[in-house]
Design an enzyme around this catalytic site. Sequence first.
Site, mmCIF file in Angstrom:
data_model
loop_
_atom_site.group_PDB
_atom_site.id
_atom_site.type_symbol
_atom_site.label_atom_id
_atom_site.label_comp_id
_atom_site.label_asym_id
_atom_site.label_seq_id
_atom_site.Cartn_x
_atom_site.Cartn_y
_atom_site.Cartn_z
ATOM 1 N N HIS A 124 47.608 34.084 32.985
ATOM 2 C CA HIS A 124 48.626 34.524 33.942
ATOM 3 C C HIS A 124 49.978 34.015 33.457
ATOM 4 C CE1 HIS A 124 50.871 34.685 37.744
ATOM 5 N NE2 HIS A 124 49.940 35.493 38.214
ATOM 6 N N ASP A 201 44.017 26.111 34.930
ATOM 7 C CA ASP A 201 44.574 26.964 35.972
ATOM 8 C C ASP A 201 43.403 27.427 36.833
ATOM 9 O OD1 ASP A 201 45.559 28.979 37.561
ATOM 10 O OD2 ASP A 201 46.486 30.122 35.940
ATOM 11 N N GLN A 204 42.373 31.178 40.643
ATOM 12 C CA GLN A 204 41.357 32.142 41.063
ATOM 13 C C GLN A 204 40.010 31.481 41.335
ATOM 14 O OE1 GLN A 204 41.912 35.380 41.737
ATOM 15 N NE2 GLN A 204 44.063 35.093 41.242
ATOM 16 N N LYS A 227 45.464 31.400 48.448
ATOM 17 C CA LYS A 227 44.346 32.213 47.977
ATOM 18 C C LYS A 227 43.023 31.755 48.583
ATOM 19 C CE LYS A 227 46.573 33.139 43.502
ATOM 20 N NZ LYS A 227 46.944 34.544 43.697
ATOM 21 N N CYS A 367 50.625 40.241 36.248
ATOM 22 C CA CYS A 367 51.264 39.083 35.603
ATOM 23 C C CYS A 367 50.484 38.650 34.364
ATOM 24 C CB CYS A 367 51.416 37.919 36.573
ATOM 25 S SG CYS A 367 52.559 38.244 37.923
#
Length: 414
Positions: A124, A201, A204, A227, A367
């Site tokens: 991303h 990261d 998600q 999220k 992105c």
Amino acid sequence: MSLDPYNLRKDFPILSQTMPNGKELVYLDNGATSQKPLSVIQATNDYYVKENANIHRGVYYLSQHATELFERTRIKTSHFFQAQCAKAIIFTRGTTDAINLVAQTYGRTNVSEGDEIVLSVQEHHSNLVPWQMLAREKKAFLKFIPILDDTTYDLSKLNEIITKRTKIVAISQMSNVTGTIHDLTKIIDRARQVGAKVLVDGAQAACHMPIHLVDMDVDFYAFSAHKMLGPTGVGVLFGKEEILEAMPPWLGGGDMIESVELESSTYAALPAKLEAGTPNIAGVIGFSHALDYLQKVGMKNIKEHERMLTEYALERMQKIGGLTIFGTEDLEKRGGVVSFTMEGIHPHDVGSILDEEGVAIRVGHHCCQPLMKQLQIPGTCRASFYLYNTKEDIDVLVHSIEKVKSIFGRVVRK
């Protein structure tokens, strides 16, 4: 205990609304942000109605109570993700903010000219642009782990990519485009061999599966509250305590200081050193209730529910001619995301027609422009699932995709 999405949907008022065109909302853009249960909405509202005060600074009741609620969330977050300790939890504005914090503090201090920063080609932009900026400033080199045709990481040349010059490996655990879940063990092991630090990261992954940070043995882990049923404007950076202790502050100002003179200052202990200024107090308190909700439902149940939905969606969508679906076919390595293109139809047109049916998906490059370039496409249509989605949602999605084909078929015949 299994997950009952039909019962859970009662807790999410937005899911029961009818869109302006008269269609019922089918929300399939959870990769961008999740919806919020009433408990989170009420907790955020209650803070402003009953508890509004700044934290860490007041001796009066409201300030003390708000501080307690805020810090209780830090402890709860630490337990939920099985982190090293509560002091290792830093509240930020989101994943982007957390990654920039690491780049501008640890990165600036430890990356020098000629050093290497290792990423992947499907990161991303939030886990790409900050490292580009740092590499440019420090005259360091960026290196990239490639992907295979099924969008899993290609680790065949890992030892050549992560070398003794590597200072930081910043890698995503789950792709926001394809939903591919990556086994990071070999990457982390290789980074340990050369003394590099690892940032994951988890934007998600954190919302869709159990995460045990101590077991993962990562140096930094970043994710966003919005999220995972929480409010926007709240993120979390986990860092190993000894690393955070050695890092300089990023932002200067209130609450991150110990003592201030006219020409110099000393800094507060963790976590305050890295949390300058008044934070999103209401958002953090709301996030506490989001964690309670997720804990009650169970992250394993959420992962299994999304796996079932993904399997059902793939089974139905693969029968539609003219669709290209991206990502691995191994459901054990795939989260609740189905990203696809339709032959001869731009993703924006697909998204617009689906919107007419009440179906909310994400279209575009997500992105991840370098990944789109490698795939040689302008973008994809992305349906992403969460705990409150049902097979009926997917049925509506499939019906709407078939309507797109019908509409464009008529256009072509004319």
